[in-house]
Design an enzyme around this catalytic site. Structure first.
Site, PDB file in Angstrom:
ATOM      1  N   CYS A  21       0.839  -1.197   0.000  1.00 13.45           N
ATOM      2  CA  CYS A  21       0.000   0.000   0.000  1.00 13.45           C
ATOM      3  C   CYS A  21       0.875   1.250   0.000  1.00 13.45           C
ATOM      4  O   CYS A  21       2.038   1.214   0.408  1.00 13.45           O
ATOM      5  CB  CYS A  21      -0.947   0.003   1.198  1.00 13.45           C
ATOM      6  SG  CYS A  21      -0.161   0.333   2.784  1.00 13.45           S
ATOM      7  N   CYS A  24       2.688   2.155   3.325  1.00 12.75           N
ATOM      8  CA  CYS A  24       3.839   1.300   3.631  1.00 12.75           C
ATOM      9  C   CYS A  24       5.016   1.634   2.720  1.00 12.75           C
ATOM     10  O   CYS A  24       6.175   1.539   3.122  1.00 12.75           O
ATOM     11  CB  CYS A  24       3.467  -0.168   3.509  1.00 12.75           C
ATOM     12  SG  CYS A  24       2.594  -0.823   4.968  1.00 12.75           S
ATOM     13  N   CYS A 117      -2.748  -4.889   1.298  1.00 13.07           N
ATOM     14  CA  CYS A 117      -1.303  -4.656   1.376  1.00 13.07           C
ATOM     15  C   CYS A 117      -0.573  -5.906   1.832  1.00 13.07           C
ATOM     16  O   CYS A 117      -0.965  -6.551   2.813  1.00 13.07           O
ATOM     17  CB  CYS A 117      -1.018  -3.504   2.329  1.00 13.07           C
ATOM     18  SG  CYS A 117       0.745  -3.173   2.564  1.00 13.07           S
ATOM     19  N   ASP A 352      -7.901 -10.096  63.900  1.00 13.71           N
ATOM     20  CA  ASP A 352      -8.649 -11.351  63.815  1.00 13.71           C
ATOM     21  C   ASP A 352     -10.150 -11.064  63.783  1.00 13.71           C
ATOM     22  O   ASP A 352     -10.607  -9.977  64.130  1.00 13.71           O
ATOM     23  CB  ASP A 352      -8.324 -12.253  65.011  1.00 13.71           C
ATOM     24  CG  ASP A 352      -6.907 -12.805  64.939  1.00 13.71           C
ATOM     25  OD1 ASP A 352      -6.334 -12.810  63.827  1.00 13.71           O
ATOM     26  OD2 ASP A 352      -6.369 -13.191  65.993  1.00 13.71           O
TER      27      ASP A 352
END
Length: 537
Positions: A21, A24, A117, A352
């Site tokens: 693409c 890119c 792509c 406790d």
């Protein structure tokens, strides 16, 4: 004006021919202008095609050097199947254009149009478009989070790293043919380019800025099932990089793949993967669009008035012993108001189930995980505190406030050096007079050696702990009962100091009085931790 330099002409043609693409292509040409990536991909493709066309008119078609020409069968398969087959000979094939297969003079001019792509698998194509951005924002808005900025993150399929390496090796070879160097660091990273494109769109749609330090995260998880197996050859080449891990469905994680790609030799990689890679048939899938707010921390102090209420849920062998706990009585309201997914409770020590906590209470903190609501005024926190206090007569909360993660550490700092004050109702088997217990008032800094009590040995390691009784004050009641007020080092086991725990705590009240002693009631009078800050009523 072309977005790429003349020296990149052969690289542009190579990548477009392979089905890369335009964005890119810009990445592999080391184009660092964020604004360029935001241009519509059709415009970018047109610019690159014009660039190639002008170059061809000036200098003629570019001839890509090929190590070993592909065989006729491979060329036919590329033409019939759209270049889906792989070249496993390490060669860089001269692929025909998708829209102009018979005209080598126009190579690369139409090849990327309408194709997924071969490098980003569509992430810099369809997933940069306004429709996808709207889909992400709809997900964010429907989740009903409070946020004033956002950070965007993306999870990419691991095979993308393999394809990036393949494309880089192809471009690297082309640049080498032209006598130009190309380092991996010269390439713009896919995640970076994607964020350049999508950040301003998300910011505009959400109406808040993107900020790398924001606690509100919007993330997208991508997958590409069609190419899942493309990483598998790395397990043979670098088996040490792929080891099973907890909570991982596959050994082929992104980090494992990157580690293997750093180790594998170029020639071994080229034997298994085409350079540049072939185009897939399908786009990536956006598997998940997720939102997450950073944790919010609430602190305060609590009093416990019941002798039948544990600090945290009391569950033994999967069976619940009591219906509620301090933790639950507080968290029920905080979870509802902050609309959080879960919480983590911590405190400065614990008492406790049968021990009350009086005085100014015990410091506690609550981490609220992934809250939808994060902004509370001081007045709203007061109302929330009152709601907790009105809901039960077993506990009360004070100084409820929002704090930072860093502030939580102050609650635990020097915890064993802090002091705590207790009040214990003690019984003795032999009759006592006032003078029999008076000497306890004069004892200062009494050093104890306490083996891990039998009652907690199932959850704590066996050890001998040295603790200090800083001072005591006795209060006679009758011949078999007296009250003892103690100021001790934090972490002292008070019950065991009274009855001795079968000699596991030395000395103890029984041994000091030379008779059997036991504890009937115990109260925590104060926890001397100056945190969180006191708030005005």
């Amino acid at each position: 004006m072309s977005p790429v330099a003349e020296k990149d002409r052969a690289v542009v043609q190579l990548l477009l021919d392979a089905g890369t693409c335009p964005r890119c292509v810009l990445r592999f040409c080391s184009v660092g202008s964020q604004l360029l990536y935001r241009h519509p991909q059709q415009d970018l493709l047109k610019d690159l095609q014009e660039f190639l066309k002008n170059s061809q008119e000036k200098e003629g078609p570019v001839c890509l050097e090929v190590a070993d020409p592909p065989c006729k069968r491979l060329r036919l398969e590329h033409e019939e199947e759209g270049a889906d087959e792989l070249n496993h000979n390490g060669a860089i094939p001269q692929l025909p254009s998708a829209g102009n297969t018979g005209n080598t003079g126009n190579t690369g001019l139409d090849s990327s149009a309408g194709r997924v792509c071969n490098v980003c698998l569509g992430i810099l194509q369809e997933f940069c478009e306004p429709d996808f951005v709207k889909k992400v924002c709809q997900k964010v808005n429907s989740a009903d989070y409070q946020f004033t900025s956002f950070v965007f993150s993306v999870s990419l399929p691991p095979q993308l790293s393999v394809r990036e390496r393949a494309a880089w090796l192809g471009v690297k070879q082309q640049m080498r043919n032209l006598g130009l160097p190309l380092a991996k660091d010269d390439i713009v990273q896919l995640k970076e380019a994607y964020k350049w494109i999508i950040h301003p769109q998300l910011a505009e749609e959400l109406g808040v800025p993107a900020d790398g330090k924001s606690l509100f995260e919007v993330s997208v998880v991508f997958a590409h099932p069609e190419t899942d197996e493309e990483c598998h050859f790395l397990a043979t080449a670098c088996p040490d990089c792929f080891k099973p891990a907890k909570n991982k469905q596959s050994v082929f994680t992104r980090m494992a793949v990157i580690k293997a790609l750093e180790r594998i030799k170029e020639e071994d990689f080229l034997k298994h993967f085409p350079c540049p890679p072939s185009s897939p048939k399908n786009l990536c899938d956006a598997l998940e669009i997720q939102c997450n707010n950073g944790a919010v921390f609430v602190a305060g102090r609590y009093n416990k008035y019941s002798r039948n209420l544990p600090q945290t849920p009391w569950i033994i062998d999967g069976e619940r012993k009591l219906e509620s706990s301090v933790e639950e009585l507080i968290s029920e309201h905080l979870m509802a108001e902050f609309k959080a997914d879960s919480f983590n409770f911590s405190s400065s020590g614990r008492e406790d189930v049968d021990v009350r906590t009086l005085g100014n209470g015990r410091p506690f903190a609550m981490e609220l995980v992934n809250p939808r609501r994060i902004h509370f005024s001081a007045e709203e926190m007061k109302r929330l505190q009152q709601a907790i206090n009105d809901s039960s007569d077993k506990i009360q909360v004070r100084d409820l406030q929002l704090v930072t993660r860093e502030a939580i550490g102050r609650m635990k700092e020097g915890e064993e050096e802090k002091t705590k004050t207790y009040s214990a109702l003690i019984w003795t088997d032999k009759a006592i007079q006032r003078e029999d217990i008076a000497f306890l008032d004069d004892i200062k800094e009494l050093r104890l050696e306490q083996k891990t009590p039998l009652r907690v040995l199932h959850r704590r390691p066996l050890a001998v702990r040295c603790r200090l009784i800083h001072g005591m004050r006795s209060e006679y009641i009758d011949q078999h009962h007296f009250r003892l007020h103690l100021r001790t080092q934090a972490g002292t086991y008070i019950k065991e100091f009274v009855h001795g725990d079968f000699g596991r705590t030395k000395p103890n009240i029984g041994s000091l009085l030379n008779r059997t002693a036991d504890i009937l009631e115990l109260d925590v009078e104060s926890v001397d931790v100056d945190w969180p800050p006191s708030l005005a009523d």
